[in-house]
Structure formats: C-alpha cells, structure tokens
Scaffold this active site. Structure first.
Site: not given
Ligand code: 5GP
Ligand code: ZN
Length: 114
Positions: A46, A100
């Site tokens: 993490h 990520h």
């Molecule tokens: P961020 O906006 O933080 O860069 O992107 C987070 C990403 O995580 C988003 O594209 C969202 O769709 C994805 N995401 C959030 N929760 C989950 C989940 O429980 N499973 C999966 N596979 N993707 C998720």
């Molecule tokens: Zn985490």
C-alpha cells in the site's frame, strides 16, 4: 491505515478480474472502463499516492511500468498505442488512495485529457 478498496482487492475480499500479476504488482480490469482496454496496475504494497513514493521505492516503479509493457503487448495495443495515467489529488479526480496506473487503449484517446 483506513480501509482501502484496492488492498481489499489484493486480499480477495473484493472480487476483481485479474489481467497480470507478479510478486510486486497486481493488475485488473477497471470496474467502470473509460476505454475498450482499461486496466488498473497497482503495487501489492500500500502506497497512498505518487507523492508518497520515495527513492527507495523506485524498483516499484520499474515493476509497475514493466507490467504495463507486458499488458500492452498481451492486449495487442502496444503498436496502436495506449495511455498510462496517474491521477493525483482532487483536481485530477483521484478517487482511490492506493497508487495505481491506468492503462487505457483500444480507441483514439483525446488530448489534452478533460
Ligand atoms: P482514480 O480516479 O482514483 O485515478 O481511479 C480509480 C479507479 O478505480 C476508477 O477508474 C474506478 O472505476 C476504479 N475502481 C474503483 N473501485 C473499484 C473496484 O472495486 N473494482 C475495480 N475493478 N475498479 C474499481
Ligand atoms: Zn491499499
């Protein structure tokens, strides 16, 4: 640490569709894809954000980008192209506070991003 959805994905508590994995990295399909190919590539460790990465963590970046290369080839998008994105902070729409990489591909991607 507060609860983290991606840590829950890593333990299997939350289900995901794996795309790639090794000892340092796990990659899975985004639940709400923004392109025909939308893969999230995360460290097993993490790390809250790119701002928390330290010099000693640089091998982790090597592992993340190496995974991205493999996934792009496996998905057959390495020639047509793909985009690697790290959102950081509210203006970038960062929603999950576990480092990520988004790998987006499979359509023409607009520039600049919205
Ligand atoms: P961020 O906006 O933080 O860069 O992107 C987070 C990403 O995580 C988003 O594209 C969202 O769709 C994805 N995401 C959030 N929760 C989950 C989940 O429980 N499973 C999966 N596979 N993707 C998720
Ligand atoms: Zn985490």
């Amino acid at each position: 640490m507060n609860s983290c959805i991606f840590c829950d994905i890593l333990t299997g508590k939350v289900k995901s569709t794996p795309v790639y994995q090794d000892d340092q990295v796990y990659a899975f399909t985004d639940v709400n894809p923004k392109a025909p190919v939308h893969v999230l590539i995360i460290p097993r460790q993490h790390v809250s954000s790119v701002m928390d990465v330290q010099a000693k963590d640089l091998p982790l970046f090597t592992a993340l980008y190496s995974a991205a290369q493999k996934i792009a080839k496996d998905k057959g998008v390495d020639q047509n192209g793909f985009r690697l994105v790290i959102n950081n902070g509210p203006d970038a729409g960062m929603a999950v506070h576990h480092l990520h990489l988004h790998l987006l591909a499979g359509r023409k991607l607009g520039w600049p991003p919205g």
